[in-house]
Design an enzyme around this catalytic site. Structure first.
Site, PDB file in Angstrom:
ATOM      1  N   ASP A  38      10.504   2.824  -3.680  1.00 22.88           N
ATOM      2  CA  ASP A  38      10.874   3.799  -2.650  1.00 22.88           C
ATOM      3  C   ASP A  38       9.930   4.996  -2.681  1.00 22.88           C
ATOM      4  O   ASP A  38       9.445   5.382  -3.758  1.00 22.88           O
ATOM      5  CB  ASP A  38      12.300   4.301  -2.877  1.00 22.88           C
ATOM      6  CG  ASP A  38      13.355   3.256  -2.516  1.00 22.88           C
ATOM      7  OD1 ASP A  38      13.001   2.281  -1.835  1.00 22.88           O
ATOM      8  OD2 ASP A  38      14.516   3.426  -2.915  1.00 22.88           O
ATOM      9  N   TYR A  66      14.466   0.273 -15.029  1.00 21.43           N
ATOM     10  CA  TYR A  66      14.439   1.583 -14.373  1.00 21.43           C
ATOM     11  C   TYR A  66      15.229   2.613 -15.181  1.00 21.43           C
ATOM     12  O   TYR A  66      16.133   2.268 -15.939  1.00 21.43           O
ATOM     13  CB  TYR A  66      15.091   1.501 -12.986  1.00 21.43           C
ATOM     14  CG  TYR A  66      14.408   0.611 -11.995  1.00 21.43           C
ATOM     15  CD1 TYR A  66      13.412   1.101 -11.160  1.00 21.43           C
ATOM     16  CD2 TYR A  66      14.775  -0.727 -11.864  1.00 21.43           C
ATOM     17  CE1 TYR A  66      12.790   0.282 -10.219  1.00 21.43           C
ATOM     18  CE2 TYR A  66      14.156  -1.560 -10.936  1.00 21.43           C
ATOM     19  CZ  TYR A  66      13.170  -1.045 -10.113  1.00 21.43           C
ATOM     20  OH  TYR A  66      12.563  -1.859  -9.198  1.00 21.43           O
ATOM     21  N   ASP A  80      20.709   7.759  -1.586  1.00 20.48           N
ATOM     22  CA  ASP A  80      19.912   8.571  -2.508  1.00 20.48           C
ATOM     23  C   ASP A  80      19.932  10.031  -2.045  1.00 20.48           C
ATOM     24  O   ASP A  80      20.581  10.367  -1.045  1.00 20.48           O
ATOM     25  CB  ASP A  80      18.476   8.035  -2.646  1.00 20.48           C
ATOM     26  CG  ASP A  80      17.713   8.030  -1.329  1.00 20.48           C
ATOM     27  OD1 ASP A  80      18.098   8.766  -0.394  1.00 20.48           O
ATOM     28  OD2 ASP A  80      16.713   7.298  -1.224  1.00 20.48           O
ATOM     29  N   ARG A 171      19.787   2.288  -6.039  1.00 22.58           N
ATOM     30  CA  ARG A 171      20.598   3.270  -5.305  1.00 22.58           C
ATOM     31  C   ARG A 171      21.901   2.631  -4.811  1.00 22.58           C
ATOM     32  O   ARG A 171      22.939   3.296  -4.739  1.00 22.58           O
ATOM     33  CB  ARG A 171      19.812   3.919  -4.167  1.00 22.58           C
ATOM     34  CG  ARG A 171      19.106   2.998  -3.230  1.00 22.58           C
ATOM     35  CD  ARG A 171      18.064   3.788  -2.429  1.00 22.58           C
ATOM     36  NE  ARG A 171      17.095   2.922  -1.801  1.00 22.58           N
ATOM     37  CZ  ARG A 171      17.183   2.494  -0.540  1.00 22.58           C
ATOM     38  NH1 ARG A 171      18.211   2.864   0.201  1.00 22.58           N
ATOM     39  NH2 ARG A 171      16.258   1.725  -0.034  1.00 22.58           N
TER      40      ARG A 171
END
Length: 297
Positions: A38, A66, A80, A171
Site C-alpha cells: 500500500d 508484517y 486504515d 488492514r
C-alpha cells in the site's frame, strides 16, 4: 543487470512509483516488483531486474511477515488511517479479551477483500470502483495466518507482528479483529518485515541504491536469481545433458540422485552457472526425467 533488489519502500510512494524511479536511475527497461505494498506502508519490496523478472510470479507467492498497529474503537472506509472515519465506539474489551481475539485469527482465515484494494472484478480494480462511490459484492478468499505475536497493548493501540500467506490484507485483519471485539478498528501503520527470503535488515533505501548506481556499479547490490529458489534441491548438469536440457529435451535424473515426481529443482551447469528451474517428470519410457519449468539464461 539480472538480479533482485531488496528495496526498503518508503511510505507515500506506490509500488509502481518505486519501480518507475528505479527504472530511471538504473537505466533499464525490464524491471518489476513482486507484490504490491500500500502507498502508506513501508518495508521490504523485492524488485526484479532483467532476466530475474521471470521470477516475479514465484516471489509473489511467498509468505510475508508484517509489523502493524491496530487502533481499536475507530472504523474507516479504507480500514486504515488514510480513510474517512465511518464509526467510533467505546473500547470495553480487556487486555485479555484483545489478546484472545487476535490470537483466534491464527490458522486458516476466510477474508473479504477490501473495496480499497487492487483486486480485480469484471476487469476493474476494486479501488477504482470505490473511488467512484460504488461498492460491489466480493467473495471471501482463503488466506492463512501462520502466527501473530502481540508486542504491546496500550489503551486502544495494539502493535503486533504477523506472518501470513500471499494475498492477506493486514488492514482487513485489523478491521475484523475490531469487529469481533464489538468496537471496530483500523490499521494505524504497516511495515513489511519479510517477503520470502528477503528481510528488512538487508533492505536498501532508494537513496542508497541511487548512490551505488551513480558510482557505476549497481550490480554489486543485486541478489542472484537463484536465491528465490533457495529452498529447492539443486542439480549440476554435465555438458551433454546441459545442451539437451536447454534444447527442451528430457534428461534422465537417476544418475543425479533421488528425486520425487513433480519435484522442482534448481538447475546449474558444471561450472555453477544458474540455468533454470526444472521439474521432475516421467518421459515416454516412464523414467523420471528433468524438464524445463522456467529458463533464466
Amino acid at each position: 543487470m539480472n538480479g533482485i533488489l531488496n528495496v526498503l519502500k518508503p511510505p507515500g510512494m506506490t509500488s509502481f512509483d518505486v519501480v518507475a524511479y528505479l527504472r530511471g536511475i538504473l537505466k533499464i527497461k525490464k524491471i518489476g516488483h513482486t507484490g504490491t505494498l500500500d502507498p502508506g506502508a513501508a518495508g521490504v519490496l523485492p524488485v526484479c531486474t532483467g532476466k530475474a523478472t521471470k521470477a516475479i510470479e514465484y516471489l509473489s507467492d511467498k509468505d510475508k511477515v508484517y509489523r502493524a498497529e491496530l487502533l481499536l474503537g475507530v472504523s474507516t472506509d479504507t480500514q486504515d488511517s488514510y480513510g474517512e472515519v465511518i464509526r467510533e465506539q467505546e473500547v470495553k474489551a480487556s487486555v485479555e479479551d484483545i489478546e484472545k481475539v487476535i490470537k483466534s485469527f491464527e490458522g486458516d482465515y476466510s477474508q473479504l477483500p477490501p473495496m480499497y484494494s487492487a483486486v480485480k472484478m469484471n476487469g476493474k480494480k476494486l479501488y477504482e470502483l470505490a473511488r467512484s462511490g460504488i461498492e460491489v459484492e466480493r467473495t471471501p478468499r482463503k488466506v492463512k495466518i501462520h502466527f501473530i505475536n502481540i508486542l504491546s497493548i496500550r489503551g486502544n493501540r495494539v502493535v503486533f507482528d504477523v506472518g501470513c500467506s500471499k494475498g492477506t490484507y493486514i488492514r482487513t485483519l485489523c478491521s475484523d479483529v475490531g469487529d469481533k471485539l464489538g468496537c471496530g478498528g483500523h490499521m494505524g501503520f504497516l511495515v513489511r518485515l519479510k517477503s520470502g527470503s528477503f528481510d528488512i535488515k538487508n533492505a536498501l533505501t532508494l537513496e542508497e541504491i541511487k548512490e551505488t548506481a551513480e558510482k557505476g556499479n549497481p550490480e554489486e547490490i543485486l541478489t542472484s536469481i537463484d536465491k528465490v529458489f533457495s529452498d529447492y534441491d539443486k542439480i549440476y548438469l554435465n555438458e551433454k545433458d546441459k545442451k539437451r536440457f536447454l534444447n527442451g529435451g528430457f534428461v534422465t535424473l537417476g544418475k543425479y540422485g533421488k528425486f520425487a515426481l513433480t519435484q522442482k529443482v534448481r538447475v546449474y551447469d558444471k561450472d555453477g552457472a544458474f540455468l533454470a528451474l526444472g521439474e521432475a517428470v516421467l518421459n515416454k519410457s516412464e523414467e523420471l526425467s528433468l524438464k524445463i519449468d522456467k529458463l533464466f539464461v
